[in-house]
Design a protein around this motif. Structure first.
Motif, PDB file in Angstrom:
ATOM      1  N   GLU A 205       0.834  -1.207   0.000  1.00 13.90           N
ATOM      2  CA  GLU A 205       0.000   0.000   0.000  1.00 13.90           C
ATOM      3  C   GLU A 205       0.867   1.255   0.000  1.00 13.90           C
ATOM      4  O   GLU A 205       0.579   2.229  -0.709  1.00 13.90           O
ATOM      5  CB  GLU A 205      -0.932   0.005   1.207  1.00 13.90           C
ATOM      6  CG  GLU A 205      -1.809   1.256   1.252  1.00 13.90           C
ATOM      7  CD  GLU A 205      -2.756   1.299   2.430  1.00 13.90           C
ATOM      8  OE1 GLU A 205      -3.132   2.414   2.836  1.00 13.90           O
ATOM      9  OE2 GLU A 205      -3.108   0.226   2.956  1.00 13.90           O
ATOM     10  N   THR A 209       0.926   4.140  -2.824  1.00 14.64           N
ATOM     11  CA  THR A 209       0.723   5.557  -2.491  1.00 14.64           C
ATOM     12  C   THR A 209       1.842   6.411  -3.077  1.00 14.64           C
ATOM     13  O   THR A 209       1.590   7.494  -3.631  1.00 14.64           O
ATOM     14  CB  THR A 209       0.650   5.738  -0.959  1.00 14.64           C
ATOM     15  OG1 THR A 209      -0.371   4.894  -0.425  1.00 14.64           O
ATOM     16  CG2 THR A 209       0.345   7.188  -0.594  1.00 14.64           C
ATOM     17  N   LYS A 213       1.433   9.329  -5.852  1.00 15.02           N
ATOM     18  CA  LYS A 213       1.951  10.671  -5.602  1.00 15.02           C
ATOM     19  C   LYS A 213       2.850  11.131  -6.745  1.00 15.02           C
ATOM     20  O   LYS A 213       2.773  12.273  -7.197  1.00 15.02           O
ATOM     21  CB  LYS A 213       2.723  10.701  -4.273  1.00 15.02           C
ATOM     22  CG  LYS A 213       3.198  12.101  -3.881  1.00 15.02           C
ATOM     23  CD  LYS A 213       3.810  12.104  -2.498  1.00 15.02           C
ATOM     24  CE  LYS A 213       4.145  13.529  -2.069  1.00 15.02           C
ATOM     25  NZ  LYS A 213       2.937  14.372  -1.936  1.00 15.02           N
ATOM     26  N   ALA A 224      -1.512  12.939  -2.916  1.00 12.64           N
ATOM     27  CA  ALA A 224      -1.324  11.714  -2.126  1.00 12.64           C
ATOM     28  C   ALA A 224      -0.307  11.996  -1.024  1.00 12.64           C
ATOM     29  O   ALA A 224       0.664  12.734  -1.246  1.00 12.64           O
ATOM     30  CB  ALA A 224      -0.838  10.577  -3.016  1.00 12.64           C
ATOM     31  N   GLN A 239       2.359   7.464   7.571  1.00 11.26           N
ATOM     32  CA  GLN A 239       2.332   8.413   6.467  1.00 11.26           C
ATOM     33  C   GLN A 239       1.935   9.801   6.967  1.00 11.26           C
ATOM     34  O   GLN A 239       1.435   9.959   8.094  1.00 11.26           O
ATOM     35  CB  GLN A 239       1.365   7.958   5.375  1.00 11.26           C
ATOM     36  CG  GLN A 239      -0.100   7.971   5.789  1.00 11.26           C
ATOM     37  CD  GLN A 239      -1.038   7.509   4.684  1.00 11.26           C
ATOM     38  OE1 GLN A 239      -0.663   6.776   3.788  1.00 11.26           O
ATOM     39  NE2 GLN A 239      -2.281   7.945   4.754  1.00 11.26           N
ATOM     40  N   HIS A 282      -6.423   3.878  -8.613  1.00  9.80           N
ATOM     41  CA  HIS A 282      -6.897   3.597  -7.261  1.00  9.80           C
ATOM     42  C   HIS A 282      -8.253   2.911  -7.400  1.00  9.80           C
ATOM     43  O   HIS A 282      -9.199   3.483  -7.921  1.00  9.80           O
ATOM     44  CB  HIS A 282      -7.033   4.924  -6.513  1.00  9.80           C
ATOM     45  CG  HIS A 282      -7.249   4.776  -5.035  1.00  9.80           C
ATOM     46  ND1 HIS A 282      -8.170   3.903  -4.486  1.00  9.80           N
ATOM     47  CD2 HIS A 282      -6.673   5.409  -3.971  1.00  9.80           C
ATOM     48  CE1 HIS A 282      -8.148   4.007  -3.163  1.00  9.80           C
ATOM     49  NE2 HIS A 282      -7.249   4.897  -2.830  1.00  9.80           N
ATOM     50  N   ASN A 289     -12.226   7.008   1.734  1.00 11.43           N
ATOM     51  CA  ASN A 289     -10.830   7.108   1.308  1.00 11.43           C
ATOM     52  C   ASN A 289     -10.533   8.378   0.517  1.00 11.43           C
ATOM     53  O   ASN A 289      -9.446   8.513  -0.039  1.00 11.43           O
ATOM     54  CB  ASN A 289     -10.453   5.896   0.431  1.00 11.43           C
ATOM     55  CG  ASN A 289     -10.418   4.608   1.226  1.00 11.43           C
ATOM     56  OD1 ASN A 289     -10.265   4.627   2.441  1.00 11.43           O
ATOM     57  ND2 ASN A 289     -10.568   3.482   0.555  1.00 11.43           N
ATOM     58  N   ILE A 305      -6.341   8.525  -0.048  1.00  9.11           N
ATOM     59  CA  ILE A 305      -5.619   7.689   0.904  1.00  9.11           C
ATOM     60  C   ILE A 305      -6.022   6.232   0.672  1.00  9.11           C
ATOM     61  O   ILE A 305      -6.879   5.948  -0.173  1.00  9.11           O
ATOM     62  CB  ILE A 305      -5.898   8.098   2.367  1.00  9.11           C
ATOM     63  CG1 ILE A 305      -7.390   7.925   2.695  1.00  9.11           C
ATOM     64  CG2 ILE A 305      -5.460   9.539   2.614  1.00  9.11           C
ATOM     65  CD1 ILE A 305      -7.716   8.069   4.168  1.00  9.11           C
ATOM     66  N   ASP A 306      -5.405   5.321   1.432  1.00  7.18           N
ATOM     67  CA  ASP A 306      -5.764   3.901   1.397  1.00  7.18           C
ATOM     68  C   ASP A 306      -5.654   3.328  -0.018  1.00  7.18           C
ATOM     69  O   ASP A 306      -6.646   2.950  -0.632  1.00  7.18           O
ATOM     70  CB  ASP A 306      -7.183   3.701   1.947  1.00  7.18           C
ATOM     71  CG  ASP A 306      -7.432   2.246   2.332  1.00  7.18           C
ATOM     72  OD1 ASP A 306      -6.551   1.415   2.085  1.00  7.18           O
ATOM     73  OD2 ASP A 306      -8.515   1.946   2.859  1.00  7.18           O
ATOM     74  N   CYS A 307      -4.426   3.260  -0.511  1.00  7.20           N
ATOM     75  CA  CYS A 307      -4.176   2.750  -1.867  1.00  7.20           C
ATOM     76  C   CYS A 307      -3.863   1.256  -1.859  1.00  7.20           C
ATOM     77  O   CYS A 307      -3.029   0.782  -2.649  1.00  7.20           O
ATOM     78  CB  CYS A 307      -3.024   3.513  -2.510  1.00  7.20           C
ATOM     79  SG  CYS A 307      -3.289   5.285  -2.608  1.00  7.20           S
TER      80      CYS A 307
END
Length: 545
Positions: A205, A209, A213, A224, A239, A282, A289, A305-307
């Motif tokens: 994850e 992320t 990004k 991100a 993070q 994603h 998220n 978030i939460d990738c």
């Protein structure tokens, strides 16, 4: 045995929370409706919970896979009653947290140091809690505000049991439903299994992320958070803490005077940018998220978030999908049918004209509606139902994409109900196709391949020499093979002639001998012929052989 136990537990929880009351009996066939009215579940009391609360509690108690199903449903408020949609929204980040002591124990074991050594500050109360993990706010000794994500203890065992149950149901479907093979249920479950296992690995994850990004670095569309790799492990991730407004809090967003139309259109643009420009999307963008940076109301920026779950397509599927969508937007049904056949999504024996006519019958009534009333999800459902008649098979590699697209549409319609998904997406796809197959696209491909070609150039003379040598050797081998075949054919012909002569000579010799000693055969011979003549001819033939 474990799977049966799990199946019984699922049935028990469904009964305890009276999920049967959510089934619309009036829409069922008469026999099934009668059965539902007298089902034994009615012996269980409804309790003081509303139907939405009962569904939410049942999904939460059933575990991560069912919770994720509820999260997906919560994004489609256009398909659910408001009271159920409101309750399911809680599954996005308000699942009951596990004790802080367990979270700290996991952190200390993963890092090999105490929480106090790792962080200057650590909040014991969970900031948010979901089906697979929960997060705590913290501050590093270097001063950065961060969030600490910790995997739920024991969640992997529960997920594996549920996935095994899904495999069992998929195989049962293949046995009981004649057309189930076209849905590829086992392959779909296998893809889902991989996605879930990836979500349990927070290092993956974190890597996802970082990639997201990098793809949107300095972009006004999406942000991100930064990953702190020195504190990240398989069951732990640290993070940057982001300070945006949750996308589900629409009243708060409107109070910031955010341009809602632009916000919805940017959501669609982000999706298509991820799928076609980056080929890295994603795949779990439910409202829990997604946050919003409201510092520039006329230019709102999403925060993702939460990738844990991401998707990508092969170059072929990416190309066919773009061309299919463009043809669909232009109502060129024959092109849609041709592309489906060419890509192998339907059988090769399918007639394009018949398939195009079937698609037209589904889509024309939809295109007659105002754009704001058209649901892409409904269109997809209609197309799948039509394609069944043409042996269209489910493409497992596209299932994740379809699920994500439905989430995006549901989210977009919550933000801006007038959202025209198709009109927003069409210019982007047209521009992408021009960049891919236009002069710039060709030049870009040449530039990408040029280093490889330049690396090969010094070796071209040697490669050409080796190629010519191989061709010459091949020609010599072919000539030798032809000569050998001719020789074999001649020998076989000669052998057949010798065998024929032997047979004729043997017959004449035998006939002569029999004629000379047998009176029964004498009438067959003319008076001028004698038996020794036949014997002599037979011997002559044998000697010539």
């Amino acid at each position: 045995m474990g799977r049966l136990r799990r199946a019984f537990r699922i049935g028990w929880i469904a009964l305890r929370y009276r999920l049967d009351t959510l089934i619309p009996i009036e829409r069922l066939p008469f026999a099934l409706a009668l059965l539902m009215r007298f089902n034994p579940a009615q012996l269980f009391p409804l309790g003081h919970y509303t139907r939405g609360e009962r569904l939410c509690l049942a999904l939460e108690e059933l575990g991560p896979i069912f919770t994720k199903f509820g999260q997906m449903l919560s994004t489609r408020r256009d398909l659910l009653p408001p009271d159920i949609a409101d309750e399911l929204r809680k599954l996005q980040d308000q699942v009951a947290p596990f004790p802080a002591a367990q979270a700290k124990a996991t952190i200390e074991k993963a890092l090999g140091m105490s929480v106090e050594e790792a962080f200057a500050e650590f909040e014991s109360e969970a900031l948010a809690s979901a089906s697979v993990a929960q997060v705590h706010a913290a501050k590093l000794h270097t001063g950065e505000n961060v969030v600490v994500k910790v995997i739920r203890p024991g969640v992997e065992k529960i997920i594996k049991k549920d996935v095994q149950l899904l495999y069992m149901l998929a195989r049962l479907m293949l046995r009981l439903v004649p057309d189930a093979h076209r849905l590829h249920p086992v392959e779909v479950v296998a893809d889902y299994d991989i996605s879930l296992m990836d979500e349990l690995d927070l290092q993956k994850e974190a890597a996802n992320t970082s990639q997201l990004k990098r793809n949107f670095l300095n972009s006004p569309l999406l942000y991100a958070p930064v990953i702190h790799w020195s504190f990240t492990r398989k069951n732990l991730m640290v993070q940057e803490r982001i300070y945006g407004v949750p996308i589900a809090e629409l009243d708060v967003i409107r109070s910031h005077k955010v341009n809602m139309k632009k916000l919805a259109e940017r959501g669609v643009e982000i999706f298509f940018t991820q799928v076609f420009r980056d080929n890295f999307f994603h795949a779990d963008m439910h409202p829990g998220n997604v946050f919003l940076d409201t510092s520039k109301p006329e230019s709102p920026r999403y925060i993702a978030i939460d990738c844990g779950i991401v998707g990508s397509l092969s170059v072929e599927d990416q190309n066919y999908l773009a061309r299919n969508l463009l043809a669909f937007f232009k109502q060129d049904y024959h092109e849609v049918a041709r592309l489906h056949i060419e890509s192998g999504w339907v059988g090769e024996g399918t007639r394009a004209n018949e398939f195009a006519a079937a698609i037209r019958a589904v889509c024309e009534p939809i295109f007659e509606k105002p754009l704001k009333d058209i649901s892409f999800g409904q269109v997809l459902l209609g197309l799948f139902q039509t394609a069944r008649r043409f042996n269209m098979e489910v493409q497992p590699q596209l299932v994740l994409l379809q699920k994500t697209l439905l989430n995006i549409e549901g989210l977009g319609r919550q933000i801006y109900p007038e959202l025209d998904l198709w009109t927003t997406a069409k210019p982007f796809l047209e521009n992408w196709m021009k960049q891919r197959i236009g002069p710039r696209g060709i030049l870009k491909k040449i530039q990408e391949k040029l280093p490889d070609w330049l690396e090969i150039v010094p070796e071209l003379p040697q490669l050409a020499h080796e190629g010519l040598t191989q061709v010459r050797n091949l020609q010599q081998d072919q000539l030798q093979q032809r000569l050998a075949l001719i020789k074999i054919a001649d020998e076989m012909a000669s052998s057949r002639r010798r065998n024929g002569q032997f047979l004729v000579g043997s017959l004449l010799l035998t006939l002569g001998l029999l004629s000379g000693v047998g009176e029964l055969l004498m009438p067959l011979l003319d008076g001028d012929w004698q038996p020794w003549v036949l014997v002599g001819v037979g011997l002559l033939v044998l000697l010539r052989r």
